[in-house]
Design an enzyme around this catalytic site. Structure first.
Site, PDB file in Angstrom:
ATOM      1  N   CYS A   3      59.669  67.725  30.471  1.00 41.24           N
ATOM      2  CA  CYS A   3      61.001  68.313  30.407  1.00 41.24           C
ATOM      3  C   CYS A   3      61.024  69.614  29.629  1.00 41.24           C
ATOM      4  O   CYS A   3      60.016  70.067  29.115  1.00 41.24           O
ATOM      5  CB  CYS A   3      61.995  67.315  29.813  1.00 41.24           C
ATOM      6  SG  CYS A   3      61.334  66.282  28.515  1.00 41.24           S
ATOM      7  N   TYR A  33      49.719  75.679  34.540  1.00 41.27           N
ATOM      8  CA  TYR A  33      50.685  75.321  35.579  1.00 41.27           C
ATOM      9  C   TYR A  33      52.120  75.145  35.085  1.00 41.27           C
ATOM     10  O   TYR A  33      53.053  75.603  35.726  1.00 41.27           O
ATOM     11  CB  TYR A  33      50.220  74.025  36.251  1.00 41.27           C
ATOM     12  CG  TYR A  33      51.181  73.450  37.274  1.00 41.27           C
ATOM     13  CD1 TYR A  33      51.424  74.102  38.478  1.00 41.27           C
ATOM     14  CD2 TYR A  33      51.849  72.249  37.041  1.00 41.27           C
ATOM     15  CE1 TYR A  33      52.303  73.577  39.426  1.00 41.27           C
ATOM     16  CE2 TYR A  33      52.722  71.714  37.977  1.00 41.27           C
ATOM     17  CZ  TYR A  33      52.949  72.371  39.163  1.00 41.27           C
ATOM     18  OH  TYR A  33      53.815  71.866  40.084  1.00 41.27           O
ATOM     19  N   ASN A  85      61.004  67.096  24.389  1.00 38.34           N
ATOM     20  CA  ASN A  85      59.974  67.351  25.379  1.00 38.34           C
ATOM     21  C   ASN A  85      58.668  66.787  24.847  1.00 38.34           C
ATOM     22  O   ASN A  85      58.242  67.154  23.755  1.00 38.34           O
ATOM     23  CB  ASN A  85      59.859  68.856  25.623  1.00 38.34           C
ATOM     24  CG  ASN A  85      58.646  69.238  26.462  1.00 38.34           C
ATOM     25  OD1 ASN A  85      58.062  70.285  26.254  1.00 38.34           O
ATOM     26  ND2 ASN A  85      58.273  68.414  27.410  1.00 38.34           N
ATOM     27  N   GLY A  86      58.050  65.881  25.595  1.00 37.91           N
ATOM     28  CA  GLY A  86      56.783  65.320  25.161  1.00 37.91           C
ATOM     29  C   GLY A  86      56.708  63.843  25.465  1.00 37.91           C
ATOM     30  O   GLY A  86      57.403  63.319  26.337  1.00 37.91           O
ATOM     31  N   GLY A 111      61.550  70.373  34.912  1.00 35.05           N
ATOM     32  CA  GLY A 111      62.088  69.068  35.254  1.00 35.05           C
ATOM     33  C   GLY A 111      63.210  69.198  36.258  1.00 35.05           C
ATOM     34  O   GLY A 111      64.157  69.951  36.017  1.00 35.05           O
TER      35      GLY A 111
END
Length: 495
Positions: free
Chosen positions: A11, A281, A113-114, A38
């Site tokens: 995310c 990416y 995020n993670g 996301g």
């Protein structure tokens, strides 16, 4: 766990503190810029008039928020936002962020995020003390843990960063703690978390941001004439009208209000490891992460690929979007002309459904249609960022051969994936990784390529040399900055 053909990230987060009441709208703009991180859920929480309000739902940012939805959040100077891809927790509204925890006299909202490796143990502990969970994601565990610690954080303590003994089960039903106590609670909670987290917390009068001590996931600080913001990527700051100031350091907690910024180191940062796949990416090309331009890193990956794996070919083309910069670098280093190999349909949306297997197999052409004029009758070097299971690569190569390519030489700007990722991507089952089941020559035959070359781990590090942090390359090498034991991200899927 959902099947995967391309690696995906969990995310993106954003938070803003402004002197004007435009925080919700700017957060919306920032989330649009972070949409690549996301596409399964989005949410915005705002603080106004001493209270926290939130709107979130499954879907793209533009699907969750129209003009009326943004107006419903009101004019607020404080906001946090989130876009989600569900690597941990099912794709349901209850797992969409921000997570709002309600006290007797107030709320705080949390987004991250993670991936938290010890989330299951923390969830069990909190459940034993009377906490109730409605979702299956690890962010709810973080939010509940912060609330759990908030009451004790309000009490004087000689060391507010040291987690004390467990409080009574009634602690969570107590009145909300002052914001200074919430800051201390965030620190107490963070010291119990193992894993990756770039975290934003919204209180009635500030935004708190914290990056884990390893620095797995990006987080940066921006400034405008109206205030300050934090974001997963610098491109979100650009889109929301903020000027990049600096990256938030691993283990650093930053508190922003419309008037200013304070920061302090609250977690040790001895073993650092920034996820290298952010450069390969995940991140948007125009972002700069920890001092490294994403565009420059991908371009250099292509140059390293050309040096390590030259090909007897006539043209080079990249797979949109993250293969394009590496293809440009490959062409520059090899001296081969760079051509467009595909036309990308940018209006297809998140998903499409087909009733038959044959239609599903051909679905790749809806998003990527080969450009026959540039590849017909030619020996082509095709550059992409990764091969996970090989499914997508096989379809893409088949389509470019159908367009008339005489030969296809596949070049990949990451090493072979061999190991699970514990820190925020959807590699969880090593048996599904094609590199663990076939040799490179066998993979080439399986995907239909005339030859196949992966960048080496050393070459990848060289391409990302301008980054300020050491790199985590555990999914390639099996060596992680943190010990993770036998944990898997799918443990939280069972309620």
């Amino acid at each position: 766990m959902k099947p995967f053909s391309k690696l995906r990230e969990e995310c993106g987060v954003f938070g803003a503190a402004l002197r004007s009441g435009e925080a919700a709208g700017l957060t919306y703009n920032a989330l649009l810029a972070l949409q690549h991180r996301g596409q399964e859920g989005a949410g915005i929480a705002v603080a106004r008039e001493g209270a926290v309000f939130c709107r979130k739902e499954v879907g793209l940012v533009s699907e969750v928020f129209d003009g009326r939805a943004l107006e419903s959040l009101g004019r607020a100077g404080l906001a946090i936002g989130h876009v989600r891809y569900s690597t941990t927790g099912q794709n349901i509204c209850e797992n969409t962020q921000p997570m709002v925890i309600e006290y007797l006299r107030g709320r705080i909202a949390t987004a991250h995020n993670g991936n938290i490796v010890n989330a299951l143990e923390l969830k069990r502990k909190l459940t034993e003390h009377g906490c109730v969970f409605v979702g299956t994601g690890d962010t709810e565990v973080i939010a509940t843990l912060i609330a759990y610690e908030a009451l004790r954080a309000a009490a004087p303590s000689p060391d507010p960063g040291t987690a004390p003994a467990d409080p009574a089960p009634s602690a969570l039903s107590a009145p909300a703690a002052p914001d200074s106590a919430v800051e201390a609670a965030v620190v107490r909670a963070a010291k119990q978390l193992v894993g990756a987290f770039s975290l934003v917390v919204l209180t009635p009068d500030k935004v708190i941001a914290l990056r884990d001590g390893t620095g797995f996931r990006p987080l940066c600080l921006g400034r405008s004439a109206e205030g300050y913001a934090v974001a997963s990527e610098s491109c979100a700051l650009d889109s929301a009208g903020f000027t990049f100031v600096r990256d938030i350091r691993p283990g650093e907690m930053v508190v922003i209000t419309p008037e200013g910024v304070t920061s302090r180191q609250v977690l040790p940062a001895a073993r650092q490891g920034f996820c290298v796949f952010e450069y390969v990416y995940f991140a948007r090309t125009d972002s700069v992460l920890d001092g490294q331009s994403v565009y420059q890193a991908r371009y250099e990956m292509g140059r390293m690929l050309a040096a390590e794996h030259p090909a007897n070919a006539e043209v080079v083309c990249g797979v949109p979007d993250s293969g394009l910069e590496a293809a440009a670098g490959y062409a520059a280093e090899s001296g081969l002309p760079l051509v467009s190999g595909f036309v990308k349909n940018r209006y297809i949306g998140r998903s499409f459904i087909f009733p038959s297997q044959a239609q599903r197999e051909a679905a790749v052409r809806l998003k990527l249609n080969p450009l026959s004029f540039n590849v017909a009758g030619k020996r082509v070097v095709l550059v992409d960022d990764s091969i996970v299971r090989g499914t997508t690569s096989r379809k893409i190569i088949a389509s470019i051969r159908a367009a008339g390519a005489k030969e296809v030489h596949m070049r990949i700007s990451s090493p072979p994936f061999r190991h699970a990722c514990h820190f925020g991507t959807d590699i969880d089952d090593e048996k599904a990784l094609i590199a663990n089941n076939m040799t490179i020559e066998e993979v080439a035959r399986h995907i239909g390529a005339d030859s196949l070359g992966y960048i080496s781990p050393a070459g990848l590090k060289t391409a990302c040399v301008h980054g300020s942090l050491p790199l985590c390359m555990g999914c390639f090498t099996g060596e992680y900055p943190l010990f993770v034991g036998r944990h898997t991200k799918t443990q939280l899927e069972t309620r």
